[in-house]
Enzyme design. Structure first.
Site, PDB file in Angstrom:
ATOM      1  N   ARG A 162       0.873  -1.186   0.000  1.00 14.63           N
ATOM      2  CA  ARG A 162       0.000   0.000   0.000  1.00 14.63           C
ATOM      3  C   ARG A 162       0.902   1.226   0.000  1.00 14.63           C
ATOM      4  O   ARG A 162       1.727   1.404   0.914  1.00 14.63           O
ATOM      5  CB  ARG A 162      -0.919   0.005   1.222  1.00 14.63           C
ATOM      6  CG  ARG A 162      -1.625   1.338   1.404  1.00 14.63           C
ATOM      7  CD  ARG A 162      -2.777   1.302   2.388  1.00 14.63           C
ATOM      8  NE  ARG A 162      -3.919   0.598   1.828  1.00 14.63           N
ATOM      9  CZ  ARG A 162      -5.166   0.722   2.263  1.00 14.63           C
ATOM     10  NH1 ARG A 162      -5.428   1.515   3.282  1.00 14.63           N
ATOM     11  NH2 ARG A 162      -6.149   0.049   1.705  1.00 14.63           N
TER      12      ARG A 162
ATOM     13  N   HIS B  86      -7.069   0.772  -6.683  1.00 14.07           N
ATOM     14  CA  HIS B  86      -7.319  -0.070  -5.500  1.00 14.07           C
ATOM     15  C   HIS B  86      -7.944  -1.393  -5.979  1.00 14.07           C
ATOM     16  O   HIS B  86      -9.118  -1.670  -5.733  1.00 14.07           O
ATOM     17  CB  HIS B  86      -8.250   0.670  -4.531  1.00 14.07           C
ATOM     18  CG  HIS B  86      -8.273   0.105  -3.147  1.00 14.07           C
ATOM     19  ND1 HIS B  86      -7.485  -0.954  -2.743  1.00 14.07           N
ATOM     20  CD2 HIS B  86      -9.008   0.449  -2.050  1.00 14.07           C
ATOM     21  CE1 HIS B  86      -7.727  -1.223  -1.468  1.00 14.07           C
ATOM     22  NE2 HIS B  86      -8.650  -0.387  -1.032  1.00 14.07           N
TER      23      HIS B  86
ATOM     24  N   CYS C   4     -16.247   1.608  -0.307  1.00 17.94           N
ATOM     25  CA  CYS C   4     -15.107   0.790   0.128  1.00 17.94           C
ATOM     26  C   CYS C   4     -14.794   0.974   1.606  1.00 17.94           C
ATOM     27  O   CYS C   4     -14.155   0.119   2.207  1.00 17.94           O
ATOM     28  CB  CYS C   4     -13.887   1.099  -0.729  1.00 17.94           C
ATOM     29  SG  CYS C   4     -13.243   2.769  -0.518  1.00 17.94           S
TER      30      CYS C   4
ATOM     31  N   GLN D 117      -9.864  -4.011  -3.684  1.00 19.04           N
ATOM     32  CA  GLN D 117     -11.200  -3.586  -3.270  1.00 19.04           C
ATOM     33  C   GLN D 117     -12.220  -3.948  -4.343  1.00 19.04           C
ATOM     34  O   GLN D 117     -13.345  -4.340  -4.040  1.00 19.04           O
ATOM     35  CB  GLN D 117     -11.213  -2.073  -3.017  1.00 19.04           C
ATOM     36  CG  GLN D 117     -12.544  -1.562  -2.506  1.00 19.04           C
ATOM     37  CD  GLN D 117     -12.913  -2.077  -1.118  1.00 19.04           C
ATOM     38  OE1 GLN D 117     -12.106  -1.977  -0.194  1.00 19.04           O
ATOM     39  NE2 GLN D 117     -14.087  -2.641  -0.967  1.00 19.04           N
TER      40      GLN D 117
HETATM   41  N1  NVA Z   1      -9.868   6.690  -1.951  1.00 18.95           N
HETATM   42  C1  NVA Z   1      -9.574   6.286  -0.595  1.00 18.95           C
HETATM   43  C2  NVA Z   1      -9.803   4.812  -0.408  1.00 18.95           C
HETATM   44  C3  NVA Z   1      -9.551   4.303   0.983  1.00 18.95           C
HETATM   45  C4  NVA Z   1      -9.704   2.842   1.130  1.00 18.95           C
HETATM   46  C5  NVA Z   1      -8.131   6.652  -0.273  1.00 18.95           C
HETATM   47  O1  NVA Z   1      -7.263   6.424  -1.117  1.00 18.95           O
HETATM   48  O2  NVA Z   1      -7.873   7.151   0.818  1.00 18.95           O
HETATM   49  N1   CP Z   2     -11.268  -0.133   2.004  1.00 22.84           N
HETATM   50  C1   CP Z   2     -10.024  -0.176   2.492  1.00 22.84           C
HETATM   51  O1   CP Z   2      -9.044  -0.411   1.778  1.00 22.84           O
HETATM   52  O2   CP Z   2      -9.951   0.014   3.829  1.00 22.84           O
HETATM   53  P1   CP Z   2      -8.622   0.263   4.702  1.00 22.84           P
HETATM   54  O3   CP Z   2      -8.083   1.606   4.311  1.00 22.84           O
HETATM   55  O4   CP Z   2      -9.111   0.219   6.128  1.00 22.84           O
HETATM   56  O5   CP Z   2      -7.638  -0.821   4.408  1.00 22.84           O
END
Ligand code: NVA
Ligand code: CP
Length: 308
Positions: free
Chosen positions: A104, A131, A266, A134
């Site tokens: 990540r 992502h 998500c 997800q």
């Molecule tokens: N678009 C959000 C998704 C979090 C799971 C982010 O990147 O913070």
């Molecule tokens: N939806 C998702 O990726 O959640 P987290 O940021 O908690 O991992």
């Protein structure tokens, strides 16, 4: 053995996506069975997190454990990577210890660099651009409701409301692999990347970007949204709140969708910003199945990717 990565959904063919999704459904149906296969027995998976996470971390840790393996979570700021050790060296070194790396991070080029120098599969656990894990869970959630256990989602329509962000980009890629029609409603300045839209269209995706959330929601089977300020955009939060005025998914917007439409997010969500409490906590919301599906879908992905 072929080394496969999961940097974006487009690392999979439609048929491979179908294999993983149908396995995810089967794993959910059979969860907890004593004779569950342990394809990661004796193997370990590194989970490297440069951004906060709850679902991704827990679902991968539990998933690796349930497949018989050892998850090794690294919070990057506590590691040498966080102190500037090159991604290339991190990739080479982790490849000597583990059998897959979940990453990540910020820019997608960091995922690509890790994959380029790793000798084990690299899985994108979220980047600024995509992502994909997800989306496996989201497609599983859609499939549960509309009875599609493979990769064919033709005849279904999804509406994306809000930011043209990493989740929006992954929905666009999903449209290219599944036949799902996708209409995104985004304010000016927050549209998804033209390159990602054009590439998906070239692959046959039925994708449109509009401004009006009502237009996108009209006749949709799935209405989905995400936070207005993603991780790393905290300083833009105030400007974004202004820009996204009118992009709240509320009951009036849901009423424009199909009667049996579902709501997905998500998570984490901000009630009263991108989604109203009655929608996310209401009968059309499938967000808890969606979140649970991270576990099943990623187990299916891990099984598949380490077996290549
Ligand atoms: N678009 C959000 C998704 C979090 C799971 C982010 O990147 O913070
Ligand atoms: N939806 C998702 O990726 O959640 P987290 O940021 O908690 O991992």
């Amino acid at each position: 053995m072929t080394l496969r990565h999961f940097r974006t959904l487009l690392d999979l063919s439609p048929a491979e996506l179908g294999t993983i999704l149908s396995r995810a459904h089967a794993l959910k149906d059979g969860r907890g069975k004593a004779d569950a296969p342990k394809p990661l027995a004796g193997k370990s998976v590194a989970i490297v997190l440069e951004k906060a996470s709850t679902r991704t971390r827990v679902s991968f840790e539990v998933g690796v454990f349930e497949l018989g393996g050892l998850p090794v979570t690294l919070i990057a700021r506590d590691t040498q990577l966080g102190r500037g050790e090159p991604i290339e060296d991190t990739a080479r070194m982790l490849s000597g210890y583990t059998h897959a790396i979940v990453y990540r991070t910020f820019g997608q080029e960091r995922v690509d660099t890790l994959a380029k120098h790793a000798r084990v599969p690299v899985i994108n656990g979220l980047s600024d651009q995509f992502h994909p894990c997800q989306l496996l869970a989201d497609l599983q959630a859609v499939g549960e409701v509309f009875d599609r256990r493979g990769h064919d989602f033709s005849g279904l329509r999804a509406a994306w409301i809000g930011d043209g962000n990493n989740m929006a980009h992954s929905w666009i890629n999903a449209a290219a692999l599944t036949g799902l029609e996708l209409v995104l409603a985004c304010p000016e300045g927050y549209r998804p990347s033209d390159a990602i839209v054009e590439n998906a269209k070239k692959l046959g995706a039925k994708v449109r970007v509009v401004k009006d959330p009502a237009e996108a929601a009209e006749g949709a089977h799935v209405v989905t949204t995400d936070v207005w300020a993603s991780m790393g955009q905290e300083e833009e939060a105030r400007d974004r709140k202004r820009a996204f005025e009118g992009y709240l998914v509320d009951e009036a917007l849901m009423a424009r969708a199909e009667k049996n439409a579902i709501f997905l997010h998500c998570l984490p969500a901000h009630r009263g910003e991108e989604v109203s409490a009655p929608v996310i906590d209401g009968p059309q919301s499938r967000v808890w199945d969606e979140a649970e599906n991270r576990l099943h879908a990623q187990k299916a992905l891990l099984e598949w990717i380490v077996a290549q």
